[in-house]
Design an enzyme around this catalytic site. Structure first.
Site, PDB file in Angstrom:
ATOM      1  CG  PHE A 147      -3.417   0.851  -9.289  1.00 21.16           C
ATOM      2  CD1 PHE A 147      -4.132   0.348 -10.540  1.00 21.16           C
ATOM      3  CD2 PHE A 147      -2.378   0.440  -8.669  1.00 21.16           C
ATOM      4  CE1 PHE A 147      -3.581  -0.801 -10.828  1.00 21.16           C
ATOM      5  CE2 PHE A 147      -1.871  -0.787  -9.204  1.00 21.16           C
ATOM      6  CZ  PHE A 147      -2.608  -1.444 -10.200  1.00 21.16           C
ATOM      7  CE  LYS A 171      -2.725   9.359  -1.255  1.00 17.97           C
ATOM      8  NZ  LYS A 171      -2.349   8.826  -2.792  1.00 17.97           N
ATOM      9  CD  GLU A 174       0.298   8.219  -6.409  1.00 22.02           C
ATOM     10  OE1 GLU A 174      -0.744   7.801  -5.658  1.00 22.02           O
ATOM     11  OE2 GLU A 174       1.155   8.173  -5.652  1.00 22.02           O
ATOM     12  NE  ARG A 175       1.139   4.542 -10.223  1.00 26.30           N
ATOM     13  CZ  ARG A 175       1.896   5.600  -9.789  1.00 26.30           C
ATOM     14  NH1 ARG A 175       1.734   6.772 -10.316  1.00 26.30           N
ATOM     15  NH2 ARG A 175       2.890   5.552  -9.154  1.00 26.30           N
ATOM     16  CB  SER A 224       1.948  -2.562  -1.885  1.00 25.96           C
ATOM     17  OG  SER A 224       2.229  -1.083  -1.791  1.00 25.96           O
ATOM     18  CB  CYS A 279      -6.202  -7.383  -3.207  1.00 22.90           C
ATOM     19  SG  CYS A 279      -7.946  -7.222  -2.944  1.00 22.90           S
ATOM     20  CD  GLU A 381       0.030  -8.056  -4.553  1.00 24.81           C
ATOM     21  OE1 GLU A 381       0.754  -7.133  -3.934  1.00 24.81           O
ATOM     22  OE2 GLU A 381      -1.252  -8.276  -4.626  1.00 24.81           O
TER      23      GLU A 381
HETATM   24  P1  NAD Z   1       0.591   1.309  -3.455  1.00 24.20           P
HETATM   25  O1  NAD Z   1       0.902   0.783  -1.991  1.00 24.20           O
HETATM   26  O2  NAD Z   1       1.448   1.833  -4.059  1.00 24.20           O
HETATM   27  O3  NAD Z   1      -0.186   2.634  -3.203  1.00 24.20           O
HETATM   28  C1  NAD Z   1      -1.606   2.625  -2.071  1.00 24.20           C
HETATM   29  C2  NAD Z   1      -1.605   4.073  -1.634  1.00 24.20           C
HETATM   30  O4  NAD Z   1      -0.377   4.297  -0.940  1.00 24.20           O
HETATM   31  C3  NAD Z   1      -1.620   5.013  -2.775  1.00 24.20           C
HETATM   32  O5  NAD Z   1      -2.610   6.017  -2.378  1.00 24.20           O
HETATM   33  C4  NAD Z   1      -0.395   5.704  -2.685  1.00 24.20           C
HETATM   34  O6  NAD Z   1      -0.450   7.030  -2.995  1.00 24.20           O
HETATM   35  C5  NAD Z   1       0.129   5.508  -1.463  1.00 24.20           C
HETATM   36  N1  NAD Z   1       1.723   5.659  -1.198  1.00 24.20           N
HETATM   37  C6  NAD Z   1       2.394   4.911  -2.585  1.00 24.20           C
HETATM   38  N2  NAD Z   1       3.841   4.996  -2.194  1.00 24.20           N
HETATM   39  C7  NAD Z   1       3.654   5.554  -0.688  1.00 24.20           C
HETATM   40  C8  NAD Z   1       4.839   5.725   0.204  1.00 24.20           C
HETATM   41  N3  NAD Z   1       6.357   5.296  -0.231  1.00 24.20           N
HETATM   42  N4  NAD Z   1       4.554   6.074   1.333  1.00 24.20           N
HETATM   43  C9  NAD Z   1       3.077   6.421   1.506  1.00 24.20           C
HETATM   44  N5  NAD Z   1       2.267   6.196   0.789  1.00 24.20           N
HETATM   45  C10 NAD Z   1       2.420   5.826  -0.325  1.00 24.20           C
HETATM   46  O7  NAD Z   1      -0.461   0.122  -4.099  1.00 24.20           O
HETATM   47  P2  NAD Z   1      -1.297   0.425  -5.326  1.00 24.20           P
HETATM   48  O8  NAD Z   1      -0.119  -0.043  -6.401  1.00 24.20           O
HETATM   49  O9  NAD Z   1      -1.914   1.648  -5.754  1.00 24.20           O
HETATM   50  O10 NAD Z   1      -2.219  -0.840  -5.394  1.00 24.20           O
HETATM   51  C11 NAD Z   1      -1.880  -2.339  -5.556  1.00 24.20           C
HETATM   52  C12 NAD Z   1      -1.497  -2.750  -4.236  1.00 24.20           C
HETATM   53  O11 NAD Z   1      -2.733  -2.994  -3.363  1.00 24.20           O
HETATM   54  C13 NAD Z   1      -1.436  -4.474  -4.409  1.00 24.20           C
HETATM   55  O12 NAD Z   1      -0.431  -4.605  -3.499  1.00 24.20           O
HETATM   56  C14 NAD Z   1      -2.767  -4.967  -3.811  1.00 24.20           C
HETATM   57  O13 NAD Z   1      -2.480  -6.378  -3.253  1.00 24.20           O
HETATM   58  C15 NAD Z   1      -3.260  -4.099  -2.894  1.00 24.20           C
HETATM   59  N6  NAD Z   1      -4.616  -4.147  -2.484  1.00 24.20           N
HETATM   60  C16 NAD Z   1      -4.736  -4.854  -1.427  1.00 24.20           C
HETATM   61  C17 NAD Z   1      -6.320  -4.999  -1.254  1.00 24.20           C
HETATM   62  C18 NAD Z   1      -6.583  -5.477   0.079  1.00 24.20           C
HETATM   63  O14 NAD Z   1      -7.680  -5.433   0.377  1.00 24.20           O
HETATM   64  N7  NAD Z   1      -5.939  -6.288   0.824  1.00 24.20           N
HETATM   65  C19 NAD Z   1      -7.193  -4.459  -1.952  1.00 24.20           C
HETATM   66  C20 NAD Z   1      -6.716  -3.807  -3.221  1.00 24.20           C
HETATM   67  C21 NAD Z   1      -5.328  -3.805  -3.454  1.00 24.20           C
END
Ligand code: NAD
Length: 497
Positions: A147, A171, A174-175, A224, A279, A381
């Site tokens: 998100f 994909k 969804e937020r 994450s 991140c 984090e």
């Molecule tokens: P998230 O892991 O909750 O979601 C990421 C994606 O995974 C979304 O598209 C979501 O729909 C999907 N998802 C969520 N739950 C799932 C599940 N149980 N099974 C499969 N798919 C699922 O992350 P977020 O809260 O949207 O974003 C924040 C996180 O992203 C933080 O941890 C941040 O550090 C990380 N991030 C990392 C980078 C990087 O380059 N390392 C860059 C940006 C964000």
């Protein structure tokens, strides 16, 4: 209520499940997004399969021209897109523009795709034998995005993938899925063939369908770490090429000789900007020596008190609300935990309300001092406007902190000493390093990626690493006999020649 649908070519199966999109500034539901399943994905894959061969056969210069048009269209719609992004994410509009512009930097990099795709050539590897290599597209590819950067991260992946001749299915989170859908519309307007850039929405059900789909050859994930690891393992087990970027806990090391006014200014943006939901944020500051810590603390406190928290459209605000009420509760839970673990809560951002927007998901800035590496709140984090100070006694102690941390995304050192900076950059066990640069996000023609639990897989995002991820190499060994009676027909492989 506004409904956000998938963007796929052909018929979209009717949605039966929906997710709520909040207005983080006001705290209420503002729209609903269709949550797709395997049937929706199948429809997108079928459209991608129909379109991809002709797109792959389109010469790379023409593909780049479509990206050029797309960039111009996004720029023409910048205000609209930034406001839409901010209204779902909560970041301030200036930050939302930055999110879009960093994505466009990658689009710009892709305009050089004809050059990036050039292979290697060896003339005369043997008698009459030449060897050359070429980079070819993978076919149907997918990006799954978080998100926090709803514009930049889809373009990190999607722009490079389609420039390389693939079909790309996004994909998004969804937020805040609206800007990705607008991008799909603008790609069509720019001349991209139908089916090359599509958007499917969903949660775990859709992600699992992607991981299992036999026609999808590569998946790029950012989110994450636990989910990144899951996506990586399951995707690779299904025979796909996967890169999966995860969470972070970036440290800023402050040496005794650092310019503390610059450090405080940098920290205010890097720790609290975008409500800490980056991140590459700097949520941990490590002053070296107690004297540095005291001087830094003295300057930091008023600077943090001066931060203005406001609605996304407030031009004077340094940051806006966090994305959801659930995330707000999680961040505030970490503040309580860190205090309970024995750190000194110098500034408490909990309980903050913004007049006239009392239901918004706002959190004031928090500062902790005397945080120690054994605390859970240090190891994990937080992803909110919280800065933790961990005091170190020496350069070596400071270097060890990010090096031993489970995450290894980014790190920064603030110093006037070139030798210390050089040593630090060479020895620290982290993927991206800033020297007097608080958020060391590499430019688009370099490459983005962390180490340890911040990234699974061995290629980074964008730059030549991105081109490598979205293509496969084919190597051709060609022999053209000269037609003479002996030398022309006797095949001699290079090692024997
Ligand atoms: P998230 O892991 O909750 O979601 C990421 C994606 O995974 C979304 O598209 C979501 O729909 C999907 N998802 C969520 N739950 C799932 C599940 N149980 N099974 C499969 N798919 C699922 O992350 P977020 O809260 O949207 O974003 C924040 C996180 O992203 C933080 O941890 C941040 O550090 C990380 N991030 C990392 C980078 C990087 O380059 N390392 C860059 C940006 C964000």
């Amino acid at each position: 209520m506004r409904q956000i649908d998938h963007f796929i070519a052909g018929t979209t199966p009717k949605a039966t499940r929906f997710g709520d999109i909040f207005d983080p500034n006001e705290g209420h539901v503002q729209a609903q997004v269709a949550l797709g399943d395997k049937d929706v994905l199948d429809a997108a894959v079928a459209a991608a399969e129909a379109a991809q061969p002709a797109w792959a056969a389109t010469n790379p210069q023409r593909r780049a021209r479509v990206l050029f048009q797309f960039k111009a269209l996004v720029e023409a719609h910048m205000d609209e897109l930034a406001h839409l992004l901010a209204s779902e994410h909560g970041k301030v509009v200036a930050d939302a523009k930055g999110d879009i512009m960093r994505g466009l930097d990658v689009v710009e990099f892709c305009m050089g795709i004809p050059h990036a795709l050039k292979g290697e050539y060896t003339l005369g590897a043997g008698p009459g034998i030449d060897v050359y290599s070429m980079r070819q597209p993978l076919g149907i590819t997918v990006g799954i995005t978080p998100f926090n950067f709803p514009a930049m991260i889809p373009l990190w992946m999607g722009a490079v993938s389609i420039a390389c001749g693939n079909a790309f299915i996004l994909k998004p989170s969804e937020r805040d899925p609206s800007v990705p859908v607008r991008f799909a519309e603008l790609f069509l307007e720019a001349g991209l063939p139908t089916g090359i850039f599509q958007v499917v929405h969903g949660d775990k059900q859709m992600v699992d369908a992607i991981l299992d789909h036999p026609a999808i050859s590569a998946i790029s994930f950012v989110g994450s770490s636990d989910i990144a690891h899951y996506v990586y393992e399951r995707g690779v087990a299904a025979g796909k090429r996967v890169q999966a970027m995860g969470g972070a806990k970036n440290h800023g090391i402050v040496m005794p000789d650092a310019d503390l006014d610059q450090v405080v200014n940098d920290l205010a943006g890097a720790a609290f900007g975008s409500a800490g939901e980056r991140c590459m944020a700097l949520p941990v500051v490590v002053p070296v020596g107690d004297d540095t810590a005291e001087r830094l603390r003295e300057k930091l406190i008023p600077a943090i008190h001066a931060l203005r928290v406001g609605v996304s459209t407030d031009d004077a605000a340094h940051y806006g609300p966090v994305v959801t009420a659930q995330h707000k509760a999680k961040v505030e839970g970490w503040i309580a935990k860190c205090a309970a673990e024995g750190a000194e809560l110098v500034i408490d951002g909990r309980g903050f309300t913004l007049q006239g927007h009392e239901a918004g998901f706002f959190i004031g800035p928090s500062l902790f001092d005397h945080v120690t590496p054994d605390m859970e709140s240090y190891k994990e984090e937080i992803f909110g406007p919280v800065l933790q100070m961990v005091r170190a006694n020496s350069f070596e102690e400071a270097l060890a902190l990010p090096s031993r941390h489970q995450y290894g995304n980014g790190v920064a050192i603030f110093t006037r000493n070139g030798h210390a900076a050089r040593e630090f950059a060479a020895r620290v066990n982290v993927g991206m390093v800033g020297i007097n640069v608080p958020i060391p996000v590499p430019v688009a023609y370099h490459t983005f990626g962390g180490w340890k639990r911040s990234a699974f897989g061995d290629t980074n995002q964008h730059g030549m690493e991105g081109v490598k991820f979205w293509t496969k190499v084919k190597t051709v060994t060609a022999r053209w006999p000269d037609g003479s009676a002996d030398g022309g027909n006797a095949f001699v492989i290079p090692t024997m020649g």
